[in-house]
Design a protein around this motif. Structure first.
Motif, PDB file in Angstrom:
ATOM      1  N   VAL A 153       0.845  -1.202   0.000  1.00  0.00           N
ATOM      2  CA  VAL A 153       0.000   0.000   0.000  1.00  0.00           C
ATOM      3  C   VAL A 153       0.880   1.251   0.000  1.00  0.00           C
ATOM      4  CG1 VAL A 153      -1.713   1.311   1.307  1.00  0.00           C
ATOM      5  CG2 VAL A 153      -1.928  -1.171   1.114  1.00  0.00           C
ATOM      6  N   PHE A 154       1.972   1.210   0.771  1.00  0.00           N
ATOM      7  CA  PHE A 154       2.916   2.333   0.783  1.00  0.00           C
ATOM      8  C   PHE A 154       3.504   2.563  -0.604  1.00  0.00           C
ATOM      9  CE2 PHE A 154       7.441   3.555   1.073  1.00  0.00           C
ATOM     10  CZ  PHE A 154       7.298   4.836   1.591  1.00  0.00           C
ATOM     11  N   LEU A 155       3.890   1.469  -1.291  1.00  0.00           N
ATOM     12  CA  LEU A 155       4.421   1.600  -2.647  1.00  0.00           C
ATOM     13  C   LEU A 155       3.398   2.239  -3.580  1.00  0.00           C
ATOM     14  CD1 LEU A 155       6.391  -1.673  -3.509  1.00  0.00           C
ATOM     15  CD2 LEU A 155       7.286   0.578  -2.911  1.00  0.00           C
ATOM     16  N   ALA A 156       2.133   1.855  -3.416  1.00  0.00           N
ATOM     17  CA  ALA A 156       1.085   2.451  -4.246  1.00  0.00           C
ATOM     18  C   ALA A 156       1.025   3.956  -4.019  1.00  0.00           C
ATOM     19  CB  ALA A 156      -0.263   1.808  -3.933  1.00  0.00           C
ATOM     20  N   ALA A 316      13.377  -3.355  -1.232  1.00  0.00           N
ATOM     21  CA  ALA A 316      12.401  -2.283  -1.461  1.00  0.00           C
ATOM     22  C   ALA A 316      12.599  -1.663  -2.837  1.00  0.00           C
ATOM     23  CB  ALA A 316      12.526  -1.216  -0.381  1.00  0.00           C
ATOM     24  N   ASN A 317      13.851  -1.503  -3.237  1.00  0.00           N
ATOM     25  CA  ASN A 317      14.140  -0.955  -4.559  1.00  0.00           C
ATOM     26  C   ASN A 317      13.614  -1.879  -5.649  1.00  0.00           C
ATOM     27  OD1 ASN A 317      15.356   0.816  -6.485  1.00  0.00           O
ATOM     28  ND2 ASN A 317      17.088  -0.572  -6.646  1.00  0.00           N
ATOM     29  N   THR A 318      13.822  -3.189  -5.471  1.00  0.00           N
ATOM     30  CA  THR A 318      13.311  -4.165  -6.442  1.00  0.00           C
ATOM     31  C   THR A 318      11.794  -4.064  -6.570  1.00  0.00           C
ATOM     32  OG1 THR A 318      15.118  -5.691  -5.921  1.00  0.00           O
ATOM     33  CG2 THR A 318      13.179  -6.623  -7.001  1.00  0.00           C
ATOM     34  N   SER A 360      -2.828  -3.188 -10.014  1.00  0.00           N
ATOM     35  CA  SER A 360      -1.656  -4.009  -9.718  1.00  0.00           C
ATOM     36  C   SER A 360      -1.466  -4.189  -8.220  1.00  0.00           C
ATOM     37  CB  SER A 360      -0.398  -3.407 -10.348  1.00  0.00           C
ATOM     38  OG  SER A 360      -0.207  -2.055  -9.924  1.00  0.00           O
ATOM     39  N   THR A 361      -1.805  -3.163  -7.435  1.00  0.00           N
ATOM     40  CA  THR A 361      -1.668  -3.266  -5.976  1.00  0.00           C
ATOM     41  C   THR A 361      -2.673  -4.255  -5.400  1.00  0.00           C
ATOM     42  OG1 THR A 361      -0.861  -0.983  -5.838  1.00  0.00           O
ATOM     43  CG2 THR A 361      -1.686  -1.977  -3.807  1.00  0.00           C
ATOM     44  N   VAL A 362      -3.928  -4.162  -5.835  1.00  0.00           N
ATOM     45  CA  VAL A 362      -4.958  -5.100  -5.355  1.00  0.00           C
ATOM     46  C   VAL A 362      -4.587  -6.530  -5.736  1.00  0.00           C
ATOM     47  CG1 VAL A 362      -7.357  -5.830  -5.664  1.00  0.00           C
ATOM     48  CG2 VAL A 362      -6.822  -3.407  -5.324  1.00  0.00           C
TER      49      VAL A 362
END
Length: 484
Positions: A153-156, A316-318, A360-362
């Protein structure tokens, strides 16, 4: 006929040229950084269970297979220097829109499964890092799953704000990734120098299964392949590279070589540091094999307090790069009218593809939950294996496309030896087969098949809408600019 509003017009023009900012050094660091990352943390322990002290050998075999495919990519990228990758080569070779779509959607799914793997690794190491600092934090599958989902969720949120793909920032993260692996290698060699390592173990074959050496190495190579992927992403930087036809072949092959050297040295360090008979216990604590090397090899130093957080940065970068790629390709496919147009919507102010990011997140969240609680194997093993499976299938198609496109009179500056794409296609197809997986890992076919089935359903809905409402065919209009 409708006219395009001024709000819909790209201020850069219909086909803007990308700025060529990458020379050989920056491109090399980009490729090495894309290959290194979550893979080595995810697969080393599982490989050790399959082949024992020979854990370094499957990395070398996976390197050979990846290099064969890299030769095909290099022949194609110097022949067609557009940033559309496997989908472009497939379309030029076969001209079948549905096949092109399947390849493009498989690449999207591989990014989502890879990011889901990274999120679980991040959660595992982040909680381990806090625990090492003396914090009272929960451990176990539920805690790891919750942290992994929160990270997705943070990445989103980061993607929604808009992330400039800064090569210099990637250089910094790559150096951090390499630093973490150098620490593992240094500790391994320190143990060897002290004479505390049984070096004879690195040539001893031992397996938890009843397989012989050949099949065990085959299974371990399929596992190791997750750590070798990433080189193929560099072809999407071709339009931002100075003289790509000249520097791409040398730099891509050098990047693969650097990565495999790191992997072999890390594998030897694992065998040198972790005592015989303890590999199984370490692997059962999923995602912490390299952390165990640091803890056991240098117990008097505080490195083990820092190492989990270096791992967090690497994975995290990946995950960020994978989710950026997935949402960008979803946006591109929607604008080609081969996926529902809804997936191509962007935020008015920030111009970020919020629909593709949300989808993509879901999908990633669903994968994490389903695989964690319903699969018989570990979540990291299932999702990393699915990533490798999807890309092995894509690489098989790319190698075949390279063979077909040799009939095209267009000549690039690089040509692979005649046998290479044949060998690459055969090797990738072989590693994608069920004989290259443990029975409990066949869940990878279910996950990959389910994801592709979802893509086919979306394609069918788009086809029906295009035919019934818009009175148009469903197919790629401008494949060469798929990712713009």
């Amino acid at each position: 006929m409708t006219t395009q509003s001024s709000d819909d017009v790209d201020v850069n023009g219909p086909t803007p040229d990308l700025k060529r900012v990458l020379g050989p050094r920056l491109l090399l660091l980009f490729i090495v950084g894309d290959i290194l990352g979550a893979g080595i943390y995810a697969v080393t322990g599982e490989m050790a269970l399959e082949v024992g002290g020979l854990v370094w050998l499957p990395f070398i075999v996976a390197f050979v297979v990846a290099t064969l495919t890299a030769f095909s990519y290099l022949e194609l990228v110097t022949k067609y220097p557009q940033a559309a990758g496997a989908a472009l080569y497939t379309h030029k070779a076969f001209g079948i829109h549905f096949v092109t779509f399947l390849v493009a959607f498989a690449v999207i799914c591989s990014g989502i499964t890879s990011a889901s793997t990274s999120s679980n690794l991040l959660a595992t190491n982040l909680l381990a890092g806090f625990d090492g600092l003396g914090w009272d934090v929960p451990q176990g599958d539920t805690a790891i799953t919750v942290v992994a989902m929160l990270f997705m969720v943070f990445l989103a949120g980061v993607n929604l704000r808009g992330v400039g793909e800064s090569v210099k920032f990637n250089v910094v993260l790559t150096l951090i990734e390499m630093t973490a692996l150098v620490i593992v290698i240094a500790i391994g060699f320190w143990v060897m120098v002290k004479g505390d390592a049984d070096m004879g173990r690195i040539v001893v074959f031992h397996t938890e299964s009843d397989r012989g050496l050949f099949l065990a190495v085959t299974v371990a190579t399929a596992i190791a392949f997750f750590a070798m992927v990433g080189f193929e992403d560099s072809v999407n930087m071709v339009e931002e590279t100075h003289e790509p036809e000249r520097i791409f072949p040398r730099v891509m092959l050098t990047g693969l070589g650097i990565a495999v050297i790191f992997y072999v040295l890390v594998a030897i360090s694992v065998i040198a540091v972790i005592p015989e008979g303890q590999i199984e216990a370490v692997v059962s604590d999923e995602g912490k094999v390299l952390l165990a090397v640091v803890e056991k090899g240098a117990p008097g130093l505080p490195i083990d307090k820092i190492f989990p957080f270096l791992t967090v940065v690497a994975v995290a970068n990946t995950a960020l790069l994978n989710m950026l790629m997935a949402s960008r390709l979803l946006y591109g496919l929607a604008h080609q009218d081969v996926l529902p147009r809804t997936l191509g919507k962007v935020l008015p102010g920030r111009r970020t593809p919020y629909a593709g990011i949300a989808f993509s997140t879901v999908l990633a969240l669903g994968l994490i939950v389903v695989v964690t609680f319903l699969a018989d194997t570990s979540v990291i093993s299932a999702l990393s294996g699915t990533t490798a499976l999807l890309l092995l299938c894509v690489f098989t198609v790319v190698n075949i496309a390279c063979i077909v496109l040799r009939r095209d009179p267009v000549e690039g500056r690089f040509r692979a030896p005649g046998w290479v794409p044949f060998a690459g296609a055969a090797a990738c197809a072989y590693l994608a087969g069920p004989w290259a997986r443990d029975r409990e890992d066949w869940v990878q076919y279910e996950v990959a098949g389910g994801l592709l089935l979802l893509g086919i359903v979306l394609w069918a809905c788009t086809w029906f809408t295009n035919r019934a409402v818009r009175a148009q065919k469903t197919g790629f209009r401008d494949i060469e600019h798929l990712e713009e």
